[in-house]
Design an enzyme around this catalytic site. Structure first.
Site, PDB file in Angstrom:
ATOM      1  N   HIS A 119      31.984  81.705  55.319  1.00 26.78           N
ATOM      2  CA  HIS A 119      31.778  81.838  53.866  1.00 26.78           C
ATOM      3  C   HIS A 119      30.689  80.896  53.387  1.00 26.78           C
ATOM      4  CE1 HIS A 119      34.259  78.212  52.990  1.00 26.78           C
ATOM      5  NE2 HIS A 119      35.065  78.664  53.939  1.00 26.78           N
ATOM      6  N   ASP A 121      30.505  79.660  50.220  1.00 27.75           N
ATOM      7  CA  ASP A 121      30.906  78.710  49.170  1.00 27.75           C
ATOM      8  C   ASP A 121      31.544  77.452  49.748  1.00 27.75           C
ATOM      9  OD1 ASP A 121      33.022  80.514  49.905  1.00 27.75           O
ATOM     10  OD2 ASP A 121      34.196  79.812  48.203  1.00 27.75           O
ATOM     11  N   ASP A 154      33.060  72.760  56.551  1.00 29.24           N
ATOM     12  CA  ASP A 154      33.750  73.915  55.950  1.00 29.24           C
ATOM     13  C   ASP A 154      32.810  74.593  54.960  1.00 29.24           C
ATOM     14  OD1 ASP A 154      35.491  75.766  54.978  1.00 29.24           O
ATOM     15  OD2 ASP A 154      36.823  74.358  54.009  1.00 29.24           O
ATOM     16  N   GLU A 188      35.592  82.306  49.108  1.00 32.76           N
ATOM     17  CA  GLU A 188      36.752  82.048  49.965  1.00 32.76           C
ATOM     18  C   GLU A 188      37.627  80.939  49.413  1.00 32.76           C
ATOM     19  OE1 GLU A 188      39.244  80.284  53.050  1.00 32.76           O
ATOM     20  OE2 GLU A 188      37.631  79.286  52.007  1.00 32.76           O
ATOM     21  N   GLU A 189      36.968  79.929  48.853  1.00 30.79           N
ATOM     22  CA  GLU A 189      37.723  78.746  48.410  1.00 30.79           C
ATOM     23  C   GLU A 189      38.593  79.027  47.179  1.00 30.79           C
ATOM     24  OE1 GLU A 189      38.065  76.345  50.266  1.00 30.79           O
ATOM     25  OE2 GLU A 189      36.284  76.096  51.507  1.00 30.79           O
ATOM     26  N   ASP A 215      37.002  84.594  62.381  1.00 28.87           N
ATOM     27  CA  ASP A 215      36.690  83.871  61.142  1.00 28.87           C
ATOM     28  C   ASP A 215      36.918  82.378  61.405  1.00 28.87           C
ATOM     29  OD1 ASP A 215      36.081  83.343  58.496  1.00 28.87           O
ATOM     30  OD2 ASP A 215      37.923  84.187  57.656  1.00 28.87           O
ATOM     31  N   HIS A 461      37.234  69.225  52.840  1.00 27.04           N
ATOM     32  CA  HIS A 461      37.605  69.266  51.410  1.00 27.04           C
ATOM     33  C   HIS A 461      37.717  67.851  50.825  1.00 27.04           C
ATOM     34  CE1 HIS A 461      39.355  73.608  51.048  1.00 27.04           C
ATOM     35  NE2 HIS A 461      38.261  73.561  51.796  1.00 27.04           N
TER      36      HIS A 461
END
Ligand SMILES: [Zn+2]
Length: 489
Positions: A119, A121, A154, A188-189, A215, A461
């Site tokens: 992803h 984002d 991520d 995605e987030e 994924d 994160h």
């Protein structure tokens, strides 16, 4: 009589020991005998391109009105410019303007396609914690060992490594037999409803059934799996479901000088405390059992013995592993109270008290079952328990087949590119975009070829996200090999 009893007991113990030892000695490694492949020497430009990718602030905000589409559009321009062969030779379409879907046509239409995902984002950065970053989060700064910034782990690492791998193979004139897709979602987030979910709907609408997909998810863990000295590449073969419940207590309120015996806050607190005191039971069957089947043979003797005899040592295994929050999360449906609200003034009794409880659901449990069980555990009619309207909830995913050809391809590729690691299936306790694809793919895998220790896991994160340069190059090699192994037959 007593002699006889003692003799019987001794015989029983000897027999039990014999069974335990026999089972331990019979355990065979589930690792594949494959030879390591030489890594392609990659040009330093791969590092500078990765570094630039980090500078685009493709942030997913909880409040969608804060989203800045222009960052995504300039990121798309950058990708098209840096990967001209992908841009010109593959079929490319934008779904909902921001999600990118490429198709690389194979020569054999009889083979079901494969899908590789990541992803675009990233999560926002906590502006109060900027001093914890070694380099500004959107600088993409490159130091001796690392590329720094939000998204390096991520998961722009996966997005960029997939681009590098495809571009490299295109430059070599690689012609796949099996068609492949690349999907890069933009939300995605925040659940992927506008990105990956729409890609899955597009595939379904065009009757495209996938052989398998890969994924983000599991990684190559060092010093994280107890009892195993080698790094462990954990491949997510299932992911937990997600649901948020709201607990509400309504009361008459009134003056705090004459409170009732139980206030709205007291009743609600009691309910939350009961949920925490009655966790969902631990299990070591299912995907977690499969993880143990794969790591058990690689462990030191006492652990190996416990793993081989889980029928006898279940309690011991659960007690040992449930010491760590992340290992415990793989063994049961978790309960996390995350928000609590009540009251407006210090001398006024609140008329409403609300708590938010987030559950991550083990495969085998359903949202409906959780709702019923939580109500039973709370056992208080004054507490309304309902699904929170903010999120519709996601059931736990189906489990991929570890005896399939596709799991073997993945395991082989990991062992070829990372010869120092052991491979094991595992239950992904987070959520990924892949959850939307179960209608189009029976086998869904969650794996990103990046090396992590417990410290690196904290940075996802969090603050000071960074990614090793050598490891990034390994991951490009991984995807080159994975594409070859998955699409050449
Ligand atoms: Zn991610």
């Amino acid at each position: 009589m007593i002699k006889k009893l003692i003799l019987l007991l001794v015989c029983g113990i000897v027999l039990l020991l014999g069974i335990v030892l026999g089972r331990t000695l019979m355990v065979k490694s589930k690792q594949l005998e494959v030879s390591a492949i030489p890594h392609i020497d990659l040009d330093e430009v791969v590092v500078s391109r990765f570094s630039e990718a980090i500078t685009y602030k493709t942030i997913s905000w909880q409040d969608p009105s804060k989203m800045d589409s222009s960052e995504f559009f300039t990121f798309h321009d950058f990708l098209a410019e840096e990967f001209p062969l992908m841009d010109s030779l593959l079929e490319k379409q934008y779904i909902n303007e921001l999600t990118i879907l490429y198709k690389w046509q194979g020569t054999d239409n009889g083979l079901k396609p494969v899908l590789f995902m990541a992803h675009q984002d990233v999560v926002p950065v906590d502006s109060a914690k900027l001093d914890l970053w070694e380099a500004p989060p959107f600088s993409g700064e490159v130091s001796e060992e690392y590329i720094h910034g939000r998204g390096t782990q991520d998961v722009k690492c996966q997005l960029m490594a997939l681009h590098e791998a495809a571009e490299c193979l295109l430059a070599k004139g690689y012609q796949p037999k099996r068609t492949m897709y690349f999907s890069f979602g933009h939300d995605e987030e925040i659940g992927g409803a506008e990105g990956a979910k729409k890609v899955a709907e597009y595939l379904e609408g065009n009757n495209i059934e996938l052989e398998f997909l890969v994924d983000e998810g599991g990684t190559v863990l060092s010093g994280v799996v107890p009892g195993v000295s080698q790094p462990v590449a954990v491949v997510g073969t299932a992911e937990k479901g997600y649901v948020t419940f709201e607990l509400v207590v309504n009361d008459k309120g009134g003056h705090s000088s004459m409170p009732p015996k139980e206030t709205a806050i007291g009743i609600l607190s009691n309910a939350v405390a009961r949920l925490e005191a009655n966790p969902y039971p631990m299990t070591i069957t299912g995907v977690t059992g499969q993880l143990f089947d794969y790591i058990g043979p690689e462990m030191s003797f006492p652990m190996k013995m416990a793993m081989a005899n889980r029928w006898l040592f279940k309690r011991l295994v659960i007690n040992e592993l449930s010491k760590g929050n992340s290992a415990r999360a793989t063994m049961h449906t978790t309960t996390a109270p995350t928000i609590i609200h009540a009251g407006t003034k210090e001398n006024v009794l609140p008329t409403t008290a609300k708590a938010i409880v987030n559950h991550r659901i083990l495969p085998g449990h359903t949202i409906e079952y959780l709702l019923q069980r939580d109500r039973e555990v709370i056992d208080d009619e004054r507490v309304e328990v309902k699904k929170h309207t903010m999120h519709e909830g996601t059931e736990a995913s189906p489990v991929a087949d570890i005896n399939s050809e596709s799991f073997k391809i993945l395991q082989t590729t990991i062992s070829e590119v990372f010869p120092d690691v052991i491979v094991a299936p595992f239950l992904d306790v987070g959520g990924t975009d892949s959850k939307h694809f179960h209608g189009v793919a029976k086998n869904v895998y969650r794996f990103q070829p990046i090396r992590m220790d417990s410290e690196a896991l904290q940075r996802i994160h969090g603050n000071n996200e960074k990614h090793g340069i050598d490891n990034y190059k390994e991951s490009i090699n991984f995807f080159i090999r994975l594409i070859e192994n998955s699409t050449s037959r």
